[in-house]
Every structure is written in structure tokens, then in C-alpha cells.
Write an enzyme that holds these catalytic residues in place. Sequence first.
Site, mmCIF file in Angstrom:
data_model
loop_
_atom_site.group_PDB
_atom_site.id
_atom_site.type_symbol
_atom_site.label_atom_id
_atom_site.label_comp_id
_atom_site.label_asym_id
_atom_site.label_seq_id
_atom_site.Cartn_x
_atom_site.Cartn_y
_atom_site.Cartn_z
ATOM 1 N N HIS A 1 34.940 42.927 30.625
ATOM 2 C CA HIS A 1 33.660 43.401 30.101
ATOM 3 C C HIS A 1 33.835 44.472 29.026
ATOM 4 C CE1 HIS A 1 31.571 42.153 34.131
ATOM 5 N NE2 HIS A 1 31.927 41.115 33.394
ATOM 6 N N ARG B 1 35.118 40.263 41.161
ATOM 7 C CA ARG B 1 35.139 39.457 39.935
ATOM 8 C C ARG B 1 35.789 40.200 38.766
ATOM 9 N NH1 ARG B 1 29.206 37.254 39.078
ATOM 10 N NH2 ARG B 1 28.621 39.304 39.898
ATOM 11 N N PHE B 2 36.369 41.364 39.058
ATOM 12 C CA PHE B 2 37.306 42.053 38.168
ATOM 13 C C PHE B 2 36.734 42.371 36.791
ATOM 14 C CE2 PHE B 2 39.421 38.656 40.691
ATOM 15 C CZ PHE B 2 39.769 39.456 41.770
ATOM 16 N N CYS B 3 35.436 42.668 36.729
ATOM 17 C CA CYS B 3 34.780 42.956 35.449
ATOM 18 C C CYS B 3 35.082 41.868 34.424
ATOM 19 C CB CYS B 3 35.210 44.327 34.921
ATOM 20 S SG CYS B 3 34.676 45.700 35.957
ATOM 21 N N ALA B 4 35.109 40.630 34.889
ATOM 22 C CA ALA B 4 35.319 39.471 34.018
ATOM 23 C C ALA B 4 34.439 38.330 34.519
ATOM 24 C CB ALA B 4 36.792 39.067 34.015
#
Length: 449
Positions: free
Chosen positions: A128, A367-370
Amino acid sequence: MSSFPTTATSACPTPLLPLVGADVEIPLVDGRTVRHANFDGAASAPASVAVAQRVTDVLPWYASVHRGAGYASQVSTALYERAREDVGRFVGARPDDVTIITRNTTDALNLLASAVPGRVLTLDVEHHANLLPWDRSQGGHEVVRAQPTVAGTLSALQGVLAARRFALLAVTGTSNVTGESLPLAAVVDLAHRYGCRIVVDGAQLLAHRRLSLEDSGVDYVAFSGHKLYAPFGAGALVGRRDWLDHAAPHLAGGGAVRQVSSSAVQWATSPARHEGGTPNLVGVVAMAAAAAELSAVPDEELRQHEEQLHRALLDGLRALPEVDVARIWVDSAEPVGVVTFRLRETDPGLLAAFLAAEHGVSVRDGRFCAHPLLDRLGWGAGAVRASIGIGTTGDDVDRLLAGLQAWVAGDQQARYAQEDGVWVVVDDPRPTPSGIDLVALAATAGVCS
């Protein structure tokens, strides 16, 4: 007893560099204590021992930076500016490049977004931090869908670059989800062929691989100290000066100006232009120390250490039933030490809580900032990520795989429940560290996804 094959990574490398907390013993729900096996460095890495020692050495001399007449202030200013040079050298800055100290990678990319004089192009596989800021650029931004192959993705980028004018192409140095990269030389050539500059999000890359702006032709790189074993709140944007000298100051305030009157302001040039306020001396000194320490590790030694552990982890995962390992491209080169996986029909947050509580293993879930990438993969419910770094050992990998084998075999000792969306141990018997307030630990554990 589990019927899964035992792992055999005891011959794998010992840590390349000593890390603070590497010998910390943490409690398990059965009353035992074990050495912490930390696979969450891709989110934020612990400090290296050398970095912590450098901070300790510098703290007695801490004072105001720039314009101070006192001896400690002069020492602090010299330390700050020398650290800036060392950080630029770490990424192969060209003689006319500028190194701006920021808070982190996100801050650095937001700064660059305010300076881009046109439209920005990105892929949908980005963190992100390398997606959201570009809407603030003068021309906005466009997102291209990555294709299943590297060649197809490069072709898709070329098609868009040839059809429309872009000022900047923003790409990840290596995915924080899969550890994969596009071939950087090919991407740089493609961008420059169409008159487009390129920025590399180096947050994940630089703890694993080298990058030189001068050698690669990359125009800008953004990165964070806390990914480089220097978690003291500093990051950097390094690259070409012209856009940054003409951009509005990132933080309007003291230190960013040459002259102020009641009716006008004369702003400084970069880097001071974008470093308003009191600078983070400790953070940049720590980051420079980490850069020097990582640079001293031979490239091949770092690569071999990581690849051996990476292969052992992948082999162990593939021996388990119903495991999926995330990949973006079927033909990408060997990823760095970031592995994202899921056990089908298992909530990733529950699995992470179990590994921590019953095996002393820290992984990342979510969701790992993705989010766009996870949605593409069909993993919108999240996954588990294990990251390998300079402090990872073969014993760590063995313990992670043993924990996963225990889960698959149904060997769980505690009960788990969700509280505010976070999985916690019911009636958790583990004591909290002496002298540390952990009120609302469970409530805050899942804030970042």
C-alpha cells in the site's frame, strides 16, 4: 505422534549477525520457556547488536542538530550529516543525488509523490505504501495488472508506457508477500526508453540484496531503517535532486527555510527543504550503522545463508497436506527469504496464535498491506508469512515446521477464541514480562493487516 517426516536443517547456517533479543526466552502455554523464533522481520526487524551499541555510544553526545554553538551540538550535527552520507553510499547514490531523511518508506514515497510533475504508473502487486501515495501526484496514477509471467508483465508495462505519457514508474524491489522481483535492469531500461523515471520501493529488498542507484540507473529508492535491523524511526529517500528542489516542503517549519518574514518565505533547497523540525539524530545514526554492517557481509554469503534456509522451509511446507505457497509469477527468479502460505480450511490468525503460544514462533498473518495482490491470488481471507533474515537459523526453521506439523496432526493444547477479531488464548496462563505494561495486548495485536 506426527507421521510427517522430520526436518533436517540443523546444518543450516547460524546467524550471520547477532541481533538484540536473539536469546530471549519466551513462555509457552504449557509452562515451558523456549528461545524466541522470530519470522516477522519482513514487518519490522529487531535491532542488531552493533546498531544498538552505536546508539548507546552516540546518546551521551545527543544535542540539537544544526546551528548549535555548543560542543555536543556540533558533534551531533557532524554525526547527522556523516550518517546521511553513509546512508546515500549504502544505495550507491550518484554525486549529484540527494539523501533526505524521512520517518519510514511510506513517508519517503509520500514525499516523492508530492514532487512528481506528472502521472505515475504502478503494478497491482505493490505494498500500500507504493500504491496509495501516488493519487497525490500532479497527474494521479494508473495501476497495471501484473501478468502470470515476468515476460507478460514487462510486455503489459511496455504497452501502457508506449500508449500514454508517464513521469514515474514505481515498482517494488522485492514483494513483501512473495519475495519475488521483476528483473530490475529490464524495468529500468523500459522506463527510460519511454522517458519515464523509476523509483524502487526498497523496504523489503535492502535487507536481502544490494542496490546501487549509480550502477542500476534507478532514479530514486525509498527504504526504512526498521527493516534493516535499525528500528529507531528513520527512513530515507535517495535520488535525483531536481524534482525535490522544486516541490513544496514536505514539512513546513523550522529548518526547512532560509528566510521568513511576515509576508514571505524563502525555502531551503533539498535536503533541508523536506526535513522541517528537529531531525531524528538517533534514527539516522542507527540506520547508517545498519547500512555499514550489512554492506560488510559478502553478497554471496548473505545469499547462500538465505537460500539454504528458504529451500528448507519450502521443502517442509510442501511435505504438508493442503498447503499453498503464494507466487506472483511462474517464471520469476529465486525469491528472497519471504514465504507466504496458507493451510486450507485453517484461519491464518488462529494458526499464527497457535504457533506463538505453543511453539514460541512469531509469524505474520493477514493481508500484509497488499490487499489487491491477496485478492488477485484468491486469498482475500489472509495468509501466514514467514520471513528469513540474517538472524534466522536452521533450528528456527525446524521449530516452525514442527509447529505446523503439530497443527496438522491436531496436537493443540490450548483453547483459542476471537476477541475484537484477534485470536487469543482462552485463560492465557503466560506471564507478562516484568516491568512492561501489556494492557490491551490482544486488542491491539491485529491493528495492521
